[in-house]
Scaffold this motif. Structure first.
Motif, short mmCIF file in Angstrom:
data_model
loop_
_atom_site.label_atom_id
_atom_site.label_comp_id
_atom_site.label_asym_id
_atom_site.label_seq_id
_atom_site.Cartn_x
_atom_site.Cartn_y
_atom_site.Cartn_z
N GLN A 404 -25.70 -4.64 51.28
CA GLN A 404 -24.60 -4.40 50.05
C GLN A 404 -23.42 -3.15 50.64
O GLN A 404 -22.70 -3.56 49.94
CB GLN A 404 -25.71 -3.28 49.10
N GLN A 405 -23.74 -2.59 51.02
CA GLN A 405 -22.38 -2.23 51.71
C GLN A 405 -20.82 -2.99 52.05
O GLN A 405 -19.89 -2.83 51.69
CB GLN A 405 -22.61 -0.76 52.83
N GLU A 406 -21.45 -3.53 52.98
CA GLU A 406 -20.67 -4.58 53.34
C GLU A 406 -20.03 -5.70 52.33
O GLU A 406 -19.34 -5.68 52.12
CB GLU A 406 -21.67 -6.11 54.10
N HIS A 407 -21.35 -5.36 50.98
CA HIS A 407 -20.57 -6.71 50.20
C HIS A 407 -19.93 -5.78 49.22
O HIS A 407 -18.60 -6.16 48.53
CB HIS A 407 -21.63 -7.98 49.13
N SER A 408 -19.27 -4.72 49.03
CA SER A 408 -18.92 -3.60 48.32
C SER A 408 -18.04 -3.92 48.88
O SER A 408 -16.33 -3.61 47.89
CB SER A 408 -19.92 -1.81 48.32
N LYS A 409 -17.72 -3.74 50.11
CA LYS A 409 -16.08 -3.51 51.31
C LYS A 409 -15.53 -4.20 50.87
O LYS A 409 -14.27 -5.02 50.81
CB LYS A 409 -16.79 -3.15 52.39
N TYR A 410 -15.72 -6.04 51.10
CA TYR A 410 -15.92 -6.89 51.10
C TYR A 410 -15.62 -7.66 49.00
O TYR A 410 -13.73 -7.83 48.90
CB TYR A 410 -16.97 -8.52 50.99
N ARG A 411 -16.20 -6.86 48.29
CA ARG A 411 -15.47 -7.04 47.04
C ARG A 411 -13.82 -6.17 46.93
O ARG A 411 -13.00 -6.45 45.83
CB ARG A 411 -16.49 -6.80 45.53
#
Length: 481
Positions: A404-411
Motif C-alpha cells: 500500500q505504501q508503494e501504491h500511495s506513493k505512486y498515486r
C-alpha cells in the motif's frame, strides 16, 4: 467494518460553545469510528438542554461519558484504561458520575455496572434520548442502564452540537444500524438493524451548516449506499411497504443529488460504502456534480473469493473489479481507499496472494489495514477457530502495508506538476507557516500560508509529495469561494 478514525484523533475530549445558564459540566470522549464522534455530538446536544456545558478538564466534570467502540480489541483496552483513570479522579470528586455509551454498552453492561462497579450508567446507541432519565436514576443512588435497540430511532430531530470543530467540515448522519451480517463485524448486534433518516431533515441540517459557514459535509452511515427512505421503518421491511411508499422512496443516489443541488458551493463526501450496494446511479451522480468529491472509501476486506464468502461479503472479486472499472471510466481521477483484514480464519497463502494481486489491480490511494482479531458476539467468534498464527498475520499485514505504501506513493506522484483545489482546514502539523487541507481525492495537501485563511478554497500547484501528502504552492483562490 467501517472506517476507523486515525489513532491520533481518538479519545479527544470534545468541547462546544458554553451556554451561560448551564451550571453543570460534561466531559465526553470518543473512540473508534466517525459514527461514534457524530453520536457524541448528538449526546452533547441532548445534555446541553439538561444544563450541561462541555469541558476539557476531567477534574471539574460532574458527568464523564466515554463513547466506546467494539470493532477492535485495542479500542476496548483503551476504554478500560480510561475508566480506571476516571475512577481515580472520582475518588477525589465523589459526586462525579461516570457512564459508558455506544457499542460496548450492551456486551459489557453487567461487567462494568455490577461486577467491577466502575460505571454508574450504561447507555446503548439508540437510547441517548433517555439520558436525562438515566442521570436522574443515578442521582437517586441507583445504577442506570438502557441498551435497548430501536427500530425507528435516527436522531433526525436532534440538531447536533459541533464539538471541537474547525468550523469547516462536519459529519451528517443519514443511516443507523446495519443489515450486512459480515461474520467478522459486531455492528449489527451493537447498533441494530438498518434504518434511514428522513431526507428533509438531512437537507435542513446541511443547509444549517452552510448558513453557519461550513464548507464541507460528510454523509455518514455504517453503509451509506444502502440508504432508503420510504416514510420510516427498517430497511428490511421495505418489501412490505405500500405501492405509494415504494414509488416515492428515496435511495442514496437520489439523496446525494438532492444534497449536492441544495448547496452547490459546499463540498460533499460520504462514508462508508459497501461494494454490494454501490450502484452505477451513485457513480453517475458523482460524475455529474462538481461539488461531490472524487473519492470513495470502498472496503474490500479480502481479494480471495473463498475468504469473501467466509466473511459473508455479498460480492465477489470479479464484481469488485467491475465496480472499480465503472468508477474509473466515469470518474477517471477518483481516489479510492480500502479496508483489508488479513489472517481471517483458514486464510491460506494463496488467499493472501489474491489480496495482494487485487491491490495491484486497483492501486488504492490509501487504506486501513488490520490483522484479524476475534470479536466477542460476532458470527466468526461463534463458528470459526482463529487458526492463523500471530506471526503469519503480522508478516502478511506487513506485506499488505508495504504494498500500500508503494501504491500511495505512486498515486501522490501523479499529482506533481498539476494544480488542485484545496479546502484549508488547519495549520500543518509539521510547520506553523503552512496550511493543511485536502483535495477532492481526500489527499492531504500542505502549502505556505501567505494571506489565505481556514475555510478558503485555494488552487495549489503540486511540486513534491510523500506517500501520504502533497506539497505545493498556492496560485490563487479557486472559483468555489
Amino acid at each position: 467494518m467501517e472506517k476507523i478514525i486515525d489513532e491520533k484523533q481518538q479519545g479527544n475530549s470534545l468541547v462546544m460553545e458554553p451556554k451561560r445558564e448551564n451550571k453543570r459540566k460534561l466531559f465526553i470522549e470518543s473512540y473508534g469510528c466517525q459514527m461514534n464522534f457524530s453520536d457524541s455530538e448528538i449526546v452533547a446536544s441532548i445534555l446541553s438542554k439538561e444544563g450541561y456545558n462541555t469541558t476539557q478538564k476531567l477534574e471539574e466534570a460532574d458527568l464523564v461519558l466515554v463513547n466506546t467502540c467494539s470493532i477492535r480489541e485495542k479500542a476496548e483496552q483503551t476504554v478500560r484504561k480510561r475508566l480506571e483513570k476516571y475512577n481515580a479522579v472520582k475518588r477525589i470528586n465523589p459526586n462525579m458520575k461516570v457512564g459508558v455509551l455506544g457499542c460496548m454498552a450492551e456486551r459489557l453492561k453487567s461487567k462494568f455496572l455490577e461486577e467491577e462497579k466502575i460505571v454508574d450508567l450504561v447507555v446503548g446507541p439508540d437510547a441517548y434520548k433517555d439520558l436525562p432519565n438515566l442521570i436522574n436514576e443515578v442521582e437517586e443512588g441507583r445504577n442506570a442502564v438502557n441498551v435497548i435497540l430501536s427500530k425507528e430511532e435516527t436522531y433526525g430531530d436532534i440538531s447536533p452540537v459541533r464539538l471541537q470543530t474547525n468550523g469547516v467540515s462536519a459529519f451528517v448522519s443519514i443511516t443507523r444500524g446495519c443489515d450486512n451480517m459480515c461474520t467478522f463485524c459486531v455492528v449489527p448486534f451493537t447498533r441494530g438493524r438498518e434504518r434511514s433518516r428522513d431526507p428533509q431533515s438531512i437537507i435542513e441540517e446541511v443547509n444549517d451548516l452552510a448558513a453557519k459557514g461550513y464548507k464541507e459535509v460528510t454523509l455518514l452511515g455504517q453503509n451509506v449506499d444502502s440508504y432508503l427512505w420510504y416514510g420510516g421503518g427498517l430497511k428490511k421491511d421495505f418489501k412490505d411497504a405500500s405501492p405509494m411508499q415504494k414509488a416515492t422512496a428515496t435511495d442514496f443516489a437520489t439523496l446525494l443529488k438532492m444534497v449536492a443541488e441544495a448547496q452547490p458551493k459546499m463540498r460533499l463526501r460520504f462514508s462508508t460504502s459497501n461494494p454490494q450496494d454501490m450502484t452505477l446511479d451513485v457513480i453517475e451522480v458523482m460524475a455529474a456534480h462538481r461539488n461531490i468529491c472524487n473519492y470513495i472509501h470502498l472496503p474490500v476486506q479480502s481479494g480471495s473469493d473463498r475468504m469473501l464468502k467466509k466473511m459473508n461479503r455479498l460480492h465477489t472479486r470479479e464484481e469488485y473489479f467491475t465496480l472499480i472499472d465503472n468508477i474509473k471510466k466515469l470518474i477517471p481521477d477518483c481516489g479510492i481507499s480500502h479496508d483489508i483484514i488479513t489472517g481471517f480464519p483458514t486464510e491460506t497463502e494463496e488467499d493472501h496472494q489474491d489480496t495482494l494481486s487485487l491491490m495491484e489491480y486497483v492501486k488504492y490511494d490509501f487504506g486501513f489495514m488490520f490483522a484479524y482479531s476475534e470479536r466477542p458476539g460476532t458470527m466468526a467468534a461463534r463458528k470459526f477457530e482463529d487458526d492463523v498464527p500471530e506471526e503469519t498475520k503480522k508478516r502478511r499485514l506487513t506485506e499488505i502495508v508495504n504494498l500500500q505504501q508503494e501504491h500511495s506513493k505512486y498515486r501522490t506522484a501523479q499529482f506533481i506538476g498539476k494544480t488542485v483545489e484545496v479546502l484549508i482546514e488547519k495549520s500543518s502539523k509539521k510547520s506553523d507557516a503552512h496550511w493543511s487541507g485536502r483535495n477532492t481525492q481526500n489527499t492531504v495537501v500542505v502549502f505556505p500560508k501567505e494571506n489565505y485563511k481556514i475555510g478558503d478554497f485555494v488552487n495549489v500547484k503540486i511540486n513534491d509529495c510523500t506517500s501520504a501528502t502533497l506539497i505545493g504552492e498556492p496560485v490563487g483562490y479557486s472559483d468555489n469561494n
